[in-house]
Scaffold this active site. Structure first.
Site, PDB file in Angstrom:
ATOM      1  N   ASN A  12      41.531  36.858  36.587  1.00 29.80           N
ATOM      2  CA  ASN A  12      42.281  38.116  36.725  1.00 29.80           C
ATOM      3  C   ASN A  12      41.245  39.231  36.879  1.00 29.80           C
ATOM      4  O   ASN A  12      40.609  39.621  35.908  1.00 29.80           O
ATOM      5  CB  ASN A  12      43.140  38.326  35.472  1.00 29.80           C
ATOM      6  CG  ASN A  12      43.838  39.676  35.492  1.00 29.80           C
ATOM      7  OD1 ASN A  12      43.831  40.385  36.498  1.00 29.80           O
ATOM      8  ND2 ASN A  12      44.453  40.043  34.371  1.00 29.80           N
ATOM      9  N   LYS A  14      41.680  42.246  37.544  1.00 31.88           N
ATOM     10  CA  LYS A  14      42.173  43.560  37.091  1.00 31.88           C
ATOM     11  C   LYS A  14      41.811  44.615  38.143  1.00 31.88           C
ATOM     12  O   LYS A  14      41.813  44.320  39.329  1.00 31.88           O
ATOM     13  CB  LYS A  14      41.646  43.875  35.694  1.00 31.88           C
ATOM     14  CG  LYS A  14      41.954  42.730  34.707  1.00 31.88           C
ATOM     15  CD  LYS A  14      41.682  43.069  33.266  1.00 31.88           C
ATOM     16  CE  LYS A  14      42.020  41.864  32.395  1.00 31.88           C
ATOM     17  NZ  LYS A  14      41.862  42.101  30.972  1.00 31.88           N
ATOM     18  N   HIS A  98      51.408  41.032  32.033  1.00 35.61           N
ATOM     19  CA  HIS A  98      50.110  41.104  31.343  1.00 35.61           C
ATOM     20  C   HIS A  98      50.219  42.147  30.230  1.00 35.61           C
ATOM     21  O   HIS A  98      50.899  43.157  30.385  1.00 35.61           O
ATOM     22  CB  HIS A  98      49.006  41.478  32.333  1.00 35.61           C
ATOM     23  CG  HIS A  98      47.646  41.321  31.738  1.00 35.61           C
ATOM     24  ND1 HIS A  98      47.086  42.283  30.927  1.00 35.61           N
ATOM     25  CD2 HIS A  98      46.756  40.294  31.788  1.00 35.61           C
ATOM     26  CE1 HIS A  98      45.903  41.856  30.522  1.00 35.61           C
ATOM     27  NE2 HIS A  98      45.673  40.657  31.024  1.00 35.61           N
ATOM     28  N   GLU A 100      48.338  44.408  29.336  1.00 40.91           N
ATOM     29  CA  GLU A 100      47.977  45.775  29.748  1.00 40.91           C
ATOM     30  C   GLU A 100      49.177  46.469  30.397  1.00 40.91           C
ATOM     31  O   GLU A 100      49.372  47.668  30.237  1.00 40.91           O
ATOM     32  CB  GLU A 100      46.767  45.730  30.690  1.00 40.91           C
ATOM     33  CG  GLU A 100      45.492  45.432  29.909  1.00 40.91           C
ATOM     34  CD  GLU A 100      44.422  44.682  30.700  1.00 40.91           C
ATOM     35  OE1 GLU A 100      44.486  44.658  31.948  1.00 40.91           O
ATOM     36  OE2 GLU A 100      43.516  44.127  30.053  1.00 40.91           O
ATOM     37  N   GLU A 170      47.767  35.091  25.654  1.00 40.25           N
ATOM     38  CA  GLU A 170      46.623  36.000  25.572  1.00 40.25           C
ATOM     39  C   GLU A 170      46.776  36.894  24.339  1.00 40.25           C
ATOM     40  O   GLU A 170      47.461  37.924  24.405  1.00 40.25           O
ATOM     41  CB  GLU A 170      46.550  36.888  26.811  1.00 40.25           C
ATOM     42  CG  GLU A 170      46.363  36.126  28.103  1.00 40.25           C
ATOM     43  CD  GLU A 170      45.698  36.991  29.178  1.00 40.25           C
ATOM     44  OE1 GLU A 170      44.638  36.590  29.649  1.00 40.25           O
ATOM     45  OE2 GLU A 170      46.243  38.057  29.518  1.00 40.25           O
ATOM     46  N   GLY A 176      39.123  41.387  26.303  1.00 40.08           N
ATOM     47  CA  GLY A 176      38.064  42.349  26.581  1.00 40.08           C
ATOM     48  C   GLY A 176      37.300  42.780  25.337  1.00 40.08           C
ATOM     49  O   GLY A 176      36.546  43.749  25.376  1.00 40.08           O
ATOM     50  N   SER A 216      38.692  36.743  26.351  1.00 43.59           N
ATOM     51  CA  SER A 216      37.248  36.526  26.178  1.00 43.59           C
ATOM     52  C   SER A 216      36.823  35.066  26.386  1.00 43.59           C
ATOM     53  O   SER A 216      35.989  34.551  25.648  1.00 43.59           O
ATOM     54  CB  SER A 216      36.785  37.050  24.819  1.00 43.59           C
ATOM     55  OG  SER A 216      37.044  38.445  24.724  1.00 43.59           O
TER      56      SER A 216
HETATM   57  P1  13P Z   1      38.900  39.075  29.185  1.00 44.38           P
HETATM   58  O1  13P Z   1      38.549  37.676  29.646  1.00 44.38           O
HETATM   59  O2  13P Z   1      38.051  40.123  29.824  1.00 44.38           O
HETATM   60  O3  13P Z   1      38.982  39.159  27.695  1.00 44.38           O
HETATM   61  O4  13P Z   1      40.385  39.370  29.737  1.00 44.38           O
HETATM   62  C1  13P Z   1      41.386  38.451  29.492  1.00 44.38           C
HETATM   63  C2  13P Z   1      42.572  38.828  30.300  1.00 44.38           C
HETATM   64  O5  13P Z   1      43.219  39.829  30.025  1.00 44.38           O
HETATM   65  C3  13P Z   1      42.928  37.992  31.450  1.00 44.38           C
HETATM   66  O6  13P Z   1      44.181  38.331  31.930  1.00 44.38           O
END
Ligand code: 13P
Length: 254
Positions: A12, A14, A98, A100, A170, A176, A216
């Site tokens: 992803n 982003k 997601h 976010e 997740e 992150g 992560s």
């Molecule tokens: P990270 O791998 O940067 O923690 O992000 C995970 C994520 O949100 C994948 O959709």
């Protein structure tokens, strides 16, 4: 690694990568992952790079995903993208709900389920994200939160549609942050979700659905996470932005 379900590892990206940067990344991935067939590999660039990335991966085993889509098919929805528009670039997967977007765009479970139905209607495979916050985990509410999200976000899907849906667990506190769920925490959450799918659909559906872990994931922790019986892949953020680290995650998972 001999797993019951084929692993699916998706990057992803982003809101990262211009078209030129995206092409650099997939060129690197194609070299790193040439002939790799054991894992389903998906990249999810921003909308603006879908067209070029789609062409660049034509001669590879890498598949294309989008990061979001509209619940609507057409019409007055400024700034939205419909499933049929994604299909023009041979997109096969779409990330929905997601954390976010749940947090910043206030996406509800009901909206996510309408998007999942719209995705299936267009033969796109949704990757539906669920996960608890740190406060929810510390309050002992992880299972309650996951149950509400899973039941709500997958409401109305048929058994066949569910079988073609991917779930990404997740934990919000691991995204992150560099903090990864322990293998035990990941396995427990995945097993709980699979048990829920058995109740909502049936055992066969539950056995077939692939559940990714996200939060992560790195080359150094991929093998241990993927070795868990109910972990069927990964949704990778930061570490998918570089060809070497994303490819290592895939190689270490096999
Ligand atoms: P990270 O791998 O940067 O923690 O992000 C995970 C994520 O949100 C994948 O959709």
């Amino acid at each position: 690694m001999n797993k019951e379900r084929k692993l699916i590892i998706a990057g992803n990206w982003k809101m990262n990568k211009t078209v030129a940067e995206a092409l650099d990344l997939v060129r690197g991935l194609k070299i790193e992952l040439a002939n790799q067939k054991e894992v389903d590999v998906v990249v999810c660039p921003p909308f603006t790079a879908l067209s070029e990335v789609s062409k660049a991966i034509l001669d590879s085993n890498i598949r294309l995903g989008a990061q979001n889509m509209s619940e609507h098919n057409v019409g007055a929805h400024t700034g939205e993208i419909a499933a049929v528009m994604l299909k023009e670039f041979s997109v096969r997967y779409v990330i929905l709900g997601h954390s976010e977007r749940r947090q910043h765009q206030k996406e509800s479970n009901a909206l996510i389920s309408r998007k999942a139905l719209a995705a299936h209607a267009a033969s796109l495979k949704p990757i539906v994200c669920v996960g608890e916050t740190l406060a929810e985990r510390e309050a002992g509410e992880t299972e309650k939160v996951l149950e509400t999200q899973v039941r709500g976000s997958l409401a109305g899907l048929t058994k066949d549609q569910m079988t073609e849906t991917i779930i990404a667990y997740e934990p919000v506190w691991a995204i992150g942050t560099g903090k990864t769920a322990t293998t035990q925490q990941a396995q427990e959450a995945h097993a709980f979700i699979r048990g829920l799918l058995a109740k909502m659909f049936d055992e066969t559906v539950a056995r077939r659905v692939r559940i990714q872990y996200g939060g992560s994931v790195k080359p150094s922790n991929a093998r241990e996470l993927m070795s868990q019986p109910d972990v069927d892949g990964a949704l990778v953020g930061g570490a998918s932005l570089e060809a070497r680290s994303f490819a290592e995650i895939i190689k270490n998972s096999i």
